[in-house]
Scaffold this motif. Structure first.
Motif, short mmCIF file in Angstrom:
data_model
loop_
_atom_site.label_atom_id
_atom_site.label_comp_id
_atom_site.label_asym_id
_atom_site.label_seq_id
_atom_site.Cartn_x
_atom_site.Cartn_y
_atom_site.Cartn_z
N LYS A 28 38.32 119.57 76.36
CA LYS A 28 38.65 118.24 75.84
C LYS A 28 39.53 118.34 74.59
O LYS A 28 40.48 117.58 74.42
CB LYS A 28 37.36 117.48 75.49
N MET A 29 39.21 119.30 73.71
CA MET A 29 40.01 119.47 72.50
C MET A 29 41.42 119.96 72.84
O MET A 29 42.37 119.69 72.10
CB MET A 29 39.33 120.43 71.53
N ASP A 30 41.55 120.69 73.95
CA ASP A 30 42.88 121.13 74.37
C ASP A 30 43.76 119.93 74.72
O ASP A 30 44.98 119.98 74.54
CB ASP A 30 42.78 122.08 75.57
N LEU A 31 43.15 118.87 75.22
CA LEU A 31 43.91 117.64 75.51
C LEU A 31 44.54 117.12 74.22
O LEU A 31 45.73 116.78 74.21
CB LEU A 31 42.98 116.58 76.11
N LEU A 32 43.78 117.08 73.15
CA LEU A 32 44.31 116.62 71.86
C LEU A 32 45.43 117.53 71.37
O LEU A 32 46.41 117.07 70.79
CB LEU A 32 43.19 116.57 70.82
N LYS A 33 45.26 118.84 71.60
CA LYS A 33 46.29 119.79 71.16
C LYS A 33 47.59 119.58 71.94
O LYS A 33 48.69 119.66 71.38
CB LYS A 33 45.79 121.23 71.34
N TYR A 34 47.46 119.32 73.25
CA TYR A 34 48.66 119.03 74.05
C TYR A 34 49.36 117.77 73.56
O TYR A 34 50.60 117.73 73.47
CB TYR A 34 48.28 118.87 75.54
N ILE A 35 48.57 116.73 73.25
CA ILE A 35 49.17 115.48 72.76
C ILE A 35 49.93 115.74 71.47
O ILE A 35 51.07 115.29 71.30
CB ILE A 35 48.08 114.40 72.53
N SER A 36 49.32 116.50 70.55
CA SER A 36 49.97 116.81 69.27
C SER A 36 51.25 117.61 69.49
O SER A 36 52.27 117.37 68.84
CB SER A 36 49.02 117.61 68.37
N LEU A 37 51.19 118.56 70.42
CA LEU A 37 52.37 119.38 70.72
C LEU A 37 53.50 118.54 71.30
O LEU A 37 54.66 118.68 70.91
CB LEU A 37 51.99 120.49 71.70
N LEU A 38 53.15 117.64 72.23
CA LEU A 38 54.16 116.76 72.83
C LEU A 38 54.78 115.83 71.79
O LEU A 38 55.98 115.59 71.80
CB LEU A 38 53.53 115.93 73.96
N ALA A 39 53.93 115.32 70.90
CA ALA A 39 54.42 114.43 69.84
C ALA A 39 55.40 115.18 68.93
O ALA A 39 56.44 114.65 68.55
CB ALA A 39 53.25 113.88 69.03
N MET A 40 55.04 116.44 68.61
CA MET A 40 55.90 117.27 67.76
C MET A 40 57.26 117.50 68.44
O MET A 40 58.32 117.31 67.82
CB MET A 40 55.23 118.61 67.48
N ALA A 41 57.22 117.88 69.72
CA ALA A 41 58.47 118.15 70.45
C ALA A 41 59.30 116.88 70.59
O ALA A 41 60.52 116.90 70.39
CB ALA A 41 58.14 118.71 71.83
N SER A 42 58.63 115.78 70.92
CA SER A 42 59.33 114.50 71.08
C SER A 42 60.00 114.07 69.77
O SER A 42 61.14 113.61 69.76
CB SER A 42 58.33 113.44 71.54
#
Length: 492
Positions: free
Chosen positions: A386-400
């Motif tokens: 579940k925490m990996d989901l949050l990490k993916y969101i943060s990573l996508l936000a950073m890239a975007s």
């Protein structure tokens, strides 16, 4: 499967008292008695008892924290260097479950008589505490049985790493466990691997080594899952170096260790950022790109590029993404379980505000790819997944955010200069919360994506290819809403 939260180390009444503190923090240090009763769903007598208990508990900290009640409102005041985390630590330090884990870690096994005397509780209370802990430890794939911690050694050390990182008092931990041996190991690691371990990572390393030093002589350690997952990494150049280093280190102190001890350290090094970004990049140049983690790193980056229709990521951004993804995927590959330090639902809600539904949906897709590739069934989702989901969101936000085109906006108000200087600044201030824009007073020599003006231009092309928006009422909510819509269109 029940997620292990910090609150689970506390008794029910302690959890309620900590919740009172948290609600006061969330409500600016002031909450009505009636609202607190409603939130906690308890009787008035119970709340009075809780407030009395809180007063007794923080009596010695009167210069740092105070909770007062005037008959209608409950108030919280804290000094600048005191926070909610200190409150948690205060309660955790007196927790029976925390003391049970401390004792088990120190002695590695216990008898019922020995522990009931140590904790000053009855046999039935001790069995109940162990049963409660085991329901949470299940997520890590470990349990307390017959006075010992049972399960995969990597998962046991991972649990202790979380415990000493988030539950145990760090100051007391450093004071009681810092040793020359660990300091020497850290120096040896930096020298032998030609790396520099940064201060934050040093703390992680020290905690891990303190746990390893304690666990290395433990009897009947299990490595079944670790051996299976290490098969593609036995020839890995970093693993080979860590293997030599670990065997040398323990042999110095006449401690015989299995090769699996090096495997434990290899998994830890890559899952919890011990290597800084530069040193990790050097490692990626020589690691096997067909190994499971590297393969998934590359696949996820390519999936992101295709999804967002990026032609190509800037070199440093792609390198940055590989660094963060490798931590996510290594932890997913080797480790099991996680402690919910930050409330998952609260964090997800905050990330959704920033990222938007589409980005969250795409993060779910990436998580689905990763868990499928590593053979983790979605039904088995643990807190770590579940925490990996949050990490993916943060990573996508950073890239975007880094890939987003900056929309250049020029303000060209047609009115007396006496007014324009003030109104220009007002417009700039009202737009500063919008990401991905650069706003300034219009300069004819520059090109812009959007022009804000209060009069329609006589010549249609006087602003070049820029979009033009004519303000109805400077700084009105109507205009601001339309301007934000145009900015989103220019970004897409």
């Amino acid at each position: 499967m029940t997620t292990l939260k910090i609150e689970h180390f506390l008794e029910k009444n302690d959890i309620r008292e900590v919740t009172i503190f948290k609600q006061l923090v969330l409500n600016g240090g002031k909450l009505s008695y009636a609202n607190m009763l409603e939130y906690l769903s308890i009787a008035k007598a119970s709340l009075e008892k809780d407030l009395e208990s809180i007063s007794f508990r923080i009596e010695s900290l009167a210069d740092q924290v105070q909770v007062t009640f005037d008959g209608q409102f409950i108030f919280l005041t804290m000094s600048n260097d005191f926070s909610l985390q200190h409150i948690y630590k205060l309660y955790l330090n007196q927790s029976v479950k925390v003391n049970l884990i401390r004792f088990l870690f120190k002695h590695q096994e216990f008898s019922i008589t020995q522990l009931t005397q140590e904790l000053a509780i009855s046999d039935s209370s001790l069995f109940r505490k162990i049963k409660e802990l085991n329901s949470f430890l299940k997520e890590f794939g470990i349990k307390i049985r017959n006075g010992q911690m049972h399960g995969e050694e990597l998962h046991i050390r991972h649990f202790y790493f979380q415990f000493f990182s988030y539950i145990e008092n760090k100051e007391a931990l450093v004071a009681s466990h810092t040793s020359k041996q660990i300091a020497q190991m850290l120096q040896a690691v930096e020298s032998f691997l030609h790396i520099t371990i940064e201060p934050t990572n040093r703390q992680r390393f020290n905690t891990w080594m303190m746990i390893s030093k304690n666990r290395v002589n433990s009897k009947s350690k299990q490595y079944t899952s670790l051996r299976d997952h290490m098969q593609p990494y036995l020839e890995d150049p970093l693993y080979q170096k860590i293997r030599i280093m670990v065997l040398r280190y323990f042999s110095r102190y006449s401690i015989e260790v299995d090769e699996e001890e090096a495997m434990l350290h290899f998994a830890f090094f890559l899952a919890f950022p011990i290597l800084n970004e530069h040193d990790f990049h050097e490692y990626t140049l020589e690691r096997d790109r067909r190994a499971p983690i590297a393969t998934l790193d590359t696949y996820i980056v390519e999936t992101i590029i295709i999804h967002y229709k990026f032609r190509k990521l800037p070199y440093m951004l792609e390198r940055d993404m590989h660094y963060h993804l490798s931590h996510i995927h290594t932890k997913l590959y080797f480790f099991q379980g996680d402690m919910e330090v930050y409330a998952f639902e609260e964090l997800l809600a905050k990330e959704k505000q920033f990222a938007g539904r589409k980005m969250v949906s795409f993060a779910h897709k990436l998580l689905g790819i990763s868990t499928t590739k590593f053979g983790i069934l979605r039904a088995e989702e643990t807190q770590s997944v579940k925490m990996d989901l949050l990490k993916y969101i943060s990573l996508l936000a950073m890239a975007s955010f880094k890939m987003r085109t900056i929309v250049k906006i020029g303000i060209d108000l047609k009115m007396e200069k006496f007014y324009t200087e003030t109104l220009n600044q007002l417009l700039i201030l009202n737009m500063r919360h919008i990401n991905g824009i650069k706003v300034e007073v219009y300069q004819p020599v520059k090109s812009y994506d959007l022009i804000l003006t209060n009069e329609q231009a006589i010549k249609k092309d006087c602003y070049g290819d820029a979009k033009v928006y004519v303000l109805s009422e400077i700084s009105s909510s109507f205009d601001m809403k339309n301007i934000q819509r145009i900015i989103q269109e220019l970004h897409s």
